[in-house]
Structure formats: C-alpha cells, structure tokens
Design a protein around this motif. Structure first.
Motif, PDB file in Angstrom:
ATOM      1  N   GLY A 139      61.758  34.260  41.168  1.00  0.00           N
ATOM      2  CA  GLY A 139      60.397  34.216  40.918  1.00  0.00           C
ATOM      3  C   GLY A 139      59.738  33.040  40.809  1.00  0.00           C
ATOM      4  O   GLY A 139      58.590  32.812  40.303  1.00  0.00           O
TER       5      GLY A 139
ATOM      6  N   TYR B 112      63.252  32.307  45.187  1.00  0.00           N
ATOM      7  CA  TYR B 112      62.614  33.580  45.278  1.00  0.00           C
ATOM      8  C   TYR B 112      63.266  34.557  44.439  1.00  0.00           C
ATOM      9  O   TYR B 112      62.351  35.480  43.741  1.00  0.00           O
ATOM     10  CB  TYR B 112      62.865  33.924  46.952  1.00  0.00           C
TER      11      TYR B 112
ATOM     12  N   SER C 175      55.654  40.926  49.830  1.00  0.00           N
ATOM     13  CA  SER C 175      55.705  42.458  49.625  1.00  0.00           C
ATOM     14  C   SER C 175      56.947  42.921  49.120  1.00  0.00           C
ATOM     15  O   SER C 175      56.979  43.971  48.355  1.00  0.00           O
ATOM     16  CB  SER C 175      55.247  43.201  50.989  1.00  0.00           C
ATOM     17  N   ARG C 176      58.286  42.180  49.229  1.00  0.00           N
ATOM     18  CA  ARG C 176      59.368  42.596  48.973  1.00  0.00           C
ATOM     19  C   ARG C 176      60.098  42.144  47.625  1.00  0.00           C
ATOM     20  O   ARG C 176      61.032  42.518  47.075  1.00  0.00           O
ATOM     21  CB  ARG C 176      60.459  42.372  50.146  1.00  0.00           C
ATOM     22  N   GLN C 177      59.158  41.186  47.248  1.00  0.00           N
ATOM     23  CA  GLN C 177      59.630  40.444  45.817  1.00  0.00           C
ATOM     24  C   GLN C 177      59.973  41.130  44.656  1.00  0.00           C
ATOM     25  O   GLN C 177      60.999  40.901  44.098  1.00  0.00           O
ATOM     26  CB  GLN C 177      58.706  39.190  45.650  1.00  0.00           C
ATOM     27  N   ASP C 178      59.232  42.177  44.506  1.00  0.00           N
ATOM     28  CA  ASP C 178      59.372  43.151  43.323  1.00  0.00           C
ATOM     29  C   ASP C 178      60.759  43.996  43.272  1.00  0.00           C
ATOM     30  O   ASP C 178      61.189  44.436  42.430  1.00  0.00           O
ATOM     31  CB  ASP C 178      57.961  43.864  42.916  1.00  0.00           C
ATOM     32  N   GLU C 179      61.036  44.429  44.845  1.00  0.00           N
ATOM     33  CA  GLU C 179      62.275  45.223  45.223  1.00  0.00           C
ATOM     34  C   GLU C 179      63.673  44.522  44.871  1.00  0.00           C
ATOM     35  O   GLU C 179      64.597  45.440  44.470  1.00  0.00           O
ATOM     36  CB  GLU C 179      62.127  45.741  46.481  1.00  0.00           C
TER      37      GLU C 179
ATOM     38  N   SER D  21      69.731  38.120  49.953  1.00  0.00           N
ATOM     39  CA  SER D  21      68.969  39.683  49.597  1.00  0.00           C
ATOM     40  C   SER D  21      68.498  40.291  50.910  1.00  0.00           C
ATOM     41  O   SER D  21      68.604  39.886  51.922  1.00  0.00           O
ATOM     42  CB  SER D  21      67.851  39.427  48.776  1.00  0.00           C
TER      43      SER D  21
ATOM     44  N   SER E  48      66.303  41.793  43.553  1.00  0.00           N
ATOM     45  CA  SER E  48      66.588  40.746  42.341  1.00  0.00           C
ATOM     46  C   SER E  48      68.051  40.299  42.324  1.00  0.00           C
ATOM     47  O   SER E  48      68.694  40.379  43.656  1.00  0.00           O
ATOM     48  CB  SER E  48      66.979  41.802  41.021  1.00  0.00           C
TER      49      SER E  48
ATOM     50  N   THR F 122      53.700  31.702  48.647  1.00  0.00           N
ATOM     51  CA  THR F 122      52.912  31.365  47.305  1.00  0.00           C
ATOM     52  C   THR F 122      51.758  30.536  47.102  1.00  0.00           C
ATOM     53  O   THR F 122      51.050  31.034  46.300  1.00  0.00           O
ATOM     54  CB  THR F 122      54.248  31.262  46.399  1.00  0.00           C
TER      55      THR F 122
END
Ligand code: IPD
Ligand code: CA
Ligand code: CA
Length: 266
Positions: free
Chosen positions: A100, A97, A26-30, A47, A32, A125
């Motif tokens: 991506g 991670y 759920s946090r992968q898009d937040e 991260s 970088s 994944t």
C-alpha cells in the motif's frame, strides 16, 4: 513495412500505461502479500494484478500493432516481424504496491535496432506520467525535462535498488559501505523505473543498480537520457548486469567509485 511515427507509438504506450494503471488501482484491495506468489526468491512477489496489467497491455498491443515483438516481465514473448519490440514492466514496484505504498508504476518502452525509441512511465497513485521519444526529449506531464548539471558526488542524492537474492544483497551492501560516506544520502524507493524518472526530473541526482532486467529500465533509461543524463551499463562497463544514470560528469565519477569498489569486492 514503413516505420511508424514515434508520436503514434507514444500515444499508444501512454493510453495503455494509463489503462493498466487504472486496472492496478482497481485491484489493489483484492490482492495482498499473503495471496501473492513468489518468483526468483521468497521476497520477490508476483500478484494477480501484475498479470492482469500485463495481459491488458499485451491485448492492446496485439490488436493495435500485430507483428511487433513483445518482452513482458510476466511472460509475454513474441518475435518481431516489424523491427519493433515492446518491453513491458506491467507493475514496477510490486512490493510497494502490495504494502500500500505509493511508489509503483507501469513502464512501457518500444525498441528498434538502435535501442529504446519511445518510453512511458506512469505512476497511478499520483497521476504523473513521464515520457520520452529518442532524439526529441523527455517530459513529465508535458513539461520538458533537463537534468541538473554540476552537482558533485559529495552533494548527490543517489537512488539505488537491491536484488531479491540474498547473496547478491551481501555484495550490494559492500558497495553501499563504500558509497554512503561519499554522497549526500541514498534512497531506496522500490521502483527502478521511477528512480530513473527521478534522475530525469531532478528529484534525485543519480541512480545505480547492479542487477537489473530490461523491463525495469527500458523506458526510464530513455527518459533519463533524453533529459540529458548519461547511462552506463552492460558488458564491459562498471555495471555489467546493471545500470547507472546521472548527469554526465557525475555519471563518470560515480562509475569510477563503483569500479574501484568492484575490484575490492571481487
Ligand atoms: C523491482 C524494482 C526495484 C528494483 C528491483 C526490481 P519489480 O522490480 O524495480 O526497485 O530494485 O531490481 O526487480 O519486481 O517491482 O517489478
Ligand atoms: Ca521491475
Ligand atoms: Ca514488475
């Protein structure tokens, strides 16, 4: 205090690994690479997601098993008053991670005086979960695992990993120079815990890494051993700061090659 049933510990570790995996997804898009901080070197990222995953696991353990020890990569430290200690890599494969890529996982083990008792590695994944209880075998999504015996070094697909420190990598490159001509091929997947599970389920024949931390290998090492692999590592072995895992004959051969290379590298 009475010893808990390892199946209960396995259930707890599995629930927490799945919950942490969902949190990480759920946090992968937040998060970088740009927002991540670095640890041992400029290429070793950590991260907010690594920390949130560890916090979730620690909170779950403190509430279910107060008194157990904790050793988490992101800083969790508690002394054990029960004889059990949880060893946690809340996100193994942070670089994958953050790029991506799919090869990352949550790794949770619980150890007693004899070493790892229960281990769970969950890859969000793919949804795959590997687990093991000492003396009771290893499984992948409930299917029992047995390593593939009889493969020669020349036919072996060997997984490995590299340190985040440049001077260590120069040494590791020397090992590769000697090993690569002697094996089928090498793989650098980016998660030591998944590398060990790949030895257990036959998607690799062997794994070795020269510098490794307890949280990288506590769960995966048990899973590999319970599937029939031999693990070699620690003081007095050919990998004093690392670990090797493979079916017993192949483990001997690979350890021999690494020892001979070590004498040349040193
Ligand atoms: C790393 C991964 C990698 C291995 C490194 C580890 P991290 O863990 O397991 O495959 O080669 O030695 O530090 O930093 O992604 O948790
Ligand atoms: Ca790790
Ligand atoms: Ca980690």
């Amino acid at each position: 205090m009475s010893t808990p049933d390892p199946r209960d510990l396995l259930g707890l570790a599995t629930r927490l690994a799945h919950a942490a995996g969902a949190e990480l997804l759920s946090r992968q898009d937040e998060v970088s690479l740009e927002s991540a901080q670095t640890k041992s070197s400029g290429t070793d990222p950590v991260s907010a997601a690594d920390r949130a995953s560890e916090q979730l696991i620690v909170d779950g353990l403190l509430s279910a098993r107060p008194g157990d020890g904790l050793l988490g990569e992101e800083g969790a430290r508690e002394k054990s008053t029960t004889g059990l200690t949880w060893v946690i890599d809340p996100l193994d494969g942070t670089v994958n991670y953050l790029y991506g890529r799919p090869d990352w996982c949550v790794s949770i083990a619980v150890q007693d005086a004899r070493g790892a008792l229960v281990g769970v590695v969950h890859q969000p994944t793919t949804g795959i979960t590997w687990s093991a209880v000492r003396g009771a075998g290893a499984s992948r999504d409930g299917k029992y695992l047995k390593v593939h015996e009889g493969r020669k070094l020349a036919e072996a697909l060997v997984a490995t990993g590299f340190s985040y420190l440049a001077e260590r990598r120069a040494e590791q490159a020397e090992y590769l120079r000697h090993l690569l001509p002697a094996v089928r091929d090498l793989r650098r997947g980016g998660s030591a815990a998944l590398d060990l599970c790949s030895v257990a389920d036959g998607t690799a024949d062997a794994y070795y890494e020269h510098v490794i931390q307890p949280w990288d290998v506590a769960a995966g090492g048990l899973i590999a051993r319970e599937a029939g692999a031999r693990t070699i590592g620690g003081p007095g072995t050919s990998l004093p700061g690392g670990l090797l895992a493979a079916p017993p004959d192949l483990a001997e051969t690979l350890a021999g090659v690494l020892s001979r290379t070590r004498r040349r590298v040193a």
